[in-house]
Motif scaffolding. Sequence first.
Motif, mmCIF file in Angstrom:
data_model
loop_
_atom_site.group_PDB
_atom_site.id
_atom_site.type_symbol
_atom_site.label_atom_id
_atom_site.label_comp_id
_atom_site.label_asym_id
_atom_site.label_seq_id
_atom_site.Cartn_x
_atom_site.Cartn_y
_atom_site.Cartn_z
ATOM 1 N N GLN A 204 17.382 -4.456 18.056
ATOM 2 C CA GLN A 204 17.998 -4.026 16.813
ATOM 3 C C GLN A 204 17.031 -3.162 16.019
ATOM 4 N N ASP A 205 17.585 -2.233 15.270
ATOM 5 C CA ASP A 205 16.746 -1.352 14.468
ATOM 6 C C ASP A 205 15.952 -2.177 13.460
ATOM 7 N N GLY A 206 14.629 -1.979 13.449
ATOM 8 C CA GLY A 206 13.769 -2.726 12.544
ATOM 9 C C GLY A 206 13.162 -3.972 13.155
ATOM 10 N N ASP A 207 13.546 -4.311 14.389
ATOM 11 C CA ASP A 207 12.920 -5.441 15.082
ATOM 12 C C ASP A 207 11.420 -5.226 15.197
ATOM 13 N N VAL A 229 11.317 -2.619 27.163
ATOM 14 C CA VAL A 229 11.136 -2.147 25.793
ATOM 15 C C VAL A 229 10.128 -1.003 25.768
ATOM 16 N N LEU A 230 9.059 -1.131 26.546
ATOM 17 C CA LEU A 230 8.059 -0.076 26.609
ATOM 18 C C LEU A 230 8.637 1.180 27.276
ATOM 19 N N ALA A 231 9.504 0.996 28.256
ATOM 20 C CA ALA A 231 10.161 2.150 28.884
ATOM 21 C C ALA A 231 11.048 2.878 27.870
ATOM 22 N N LEU A 232 11.699 2.119 26.987
ATOM 23 C CA LEU A 232 12.524 2.733 25.942
ATOM 24 C C LEU A 232 11.661 3.489 24.934
ATOM 25 N N LEU A 233 10.469 2.979 24.658
ATOM 26 C CA LEU A 233 9.546 3.680 23.762
ATOM 27 C C LEU A 233 9.061 4.973 24.404
ATOM 28 N N TRP A 234 8.753 4.927 25.697
ATOM 29 C CA TRP A 234 8.313 6.156 26.371
ATOM 30 C C TRP A 234 9.400 7.219 26.324
ATOM 31 N N SER A 235 10.627 6.822 26.565
ATOM 32 C CA SER A 235 11.726 7.794 26.632
ATOM 33 C C SER A 235 12.113 8.338 25.265
ATOM 34 N N ARG A 237 13.960 6.679 23.095
ATOM 35 C CA ARG A 237 15.157 6.016 22.581
ATOM 36 C C ARG A 237 14.782 4.992 21.512
ATOM 37 N N LEU A 238 13.592 4.415 21.659
ATOM 38 C CA LEU A 238 12.987 3.616 20.601
ATOM 39 C C LEU A 238 11.732 4.343 20.130
ATOM 40 N N LEU A 252 10.142 -1.518 15.631
ATOM 41 C CA LEU A 252 10.912 -0.659 16.531
ATOM 42 C C LEU A 252 12.075 -0.008 15.783
ATOM 43 N N ARG A 253 12.253 1.263 16.003
ATOM 44 C CA ARG A 253 13.370 1.996 15.420
ATOM 45 C C ARG A 253 14.225 2.607 16.523
#
Length: 256
Positions: A204-207, A229-235, A237-238, A252-253
């Motif tokens: 969720q946004d702000g987690d 979660v780290l893969a989403l940060l690399w891409s 999307r987060l 996380l945003r």
Amino acid sequence: MTTVLCMAITGSTPPGRKHVLAMTSIRYDDASVREVPVRDLRLADFTWSMPWRSFRSVQGQTHYSGRYASATTAGPVVYESRLELARLLLADMDPAVRGIYAQPCRLTARVGGRVRQHVPDFLLAMASGTVRVVNVKPADRLADPKIVEALAWPGELIERHGWEYEVWSGVDRTVLENVRFLAAYRRPDVVPAAVIERAWRSVQDGDRLAEAERRLAAGRPDHEARPPVLALLWSGRLTTDLSRPLSGDWVLRRSA
């Protein structure tokens, strides 16, 4: 950072001298070289192009060169220094970058009455449709007027053409360390796509990173939920504040 220095870049020459048009030389994978006037240069001219210079690592060399497996290009991109590798990592993680070309061409122009040549370090194709030409140089070398002048005329040429120009000298060390760490998750085979999508639906946004992992783990050890979660940060999307060291307190945003 863009270096600005006014100087004459012309296509006219004194009487008795050969006319020199500002030109781009591009090398291709079939070993051919194409000459394109800078005024006619298009991103499509770099399709199937190769780095202008070839190099190999040898024992005792003073620079650090190699090939980086880029997620953006789905193939290797060459670099000739650790600083170039750092800029390459940032470009590879940036969702706004859609293409990366190392040593994309050789520029030739008449500058201040003499013919000059220059090979930029990178050319980045941006999602916005523009093109950014990047030169990488340590900050301490930018105190040298000769270096400043050598970097300025290509910038004037590129910006006159309507493209962007950047002279890059580094980034905050913590940001770079975080990007290097996240780069381990850049390849699509590291974390299954279905697992990444499940994480995307859960976060969720702000987690904070720790609570997102705990929710996603659903009873398993929290660290087992970290890779997607780290893969989403690399891409991209987060997103999070990469100027802070990695911790469970990362906020996380969700990208729009």
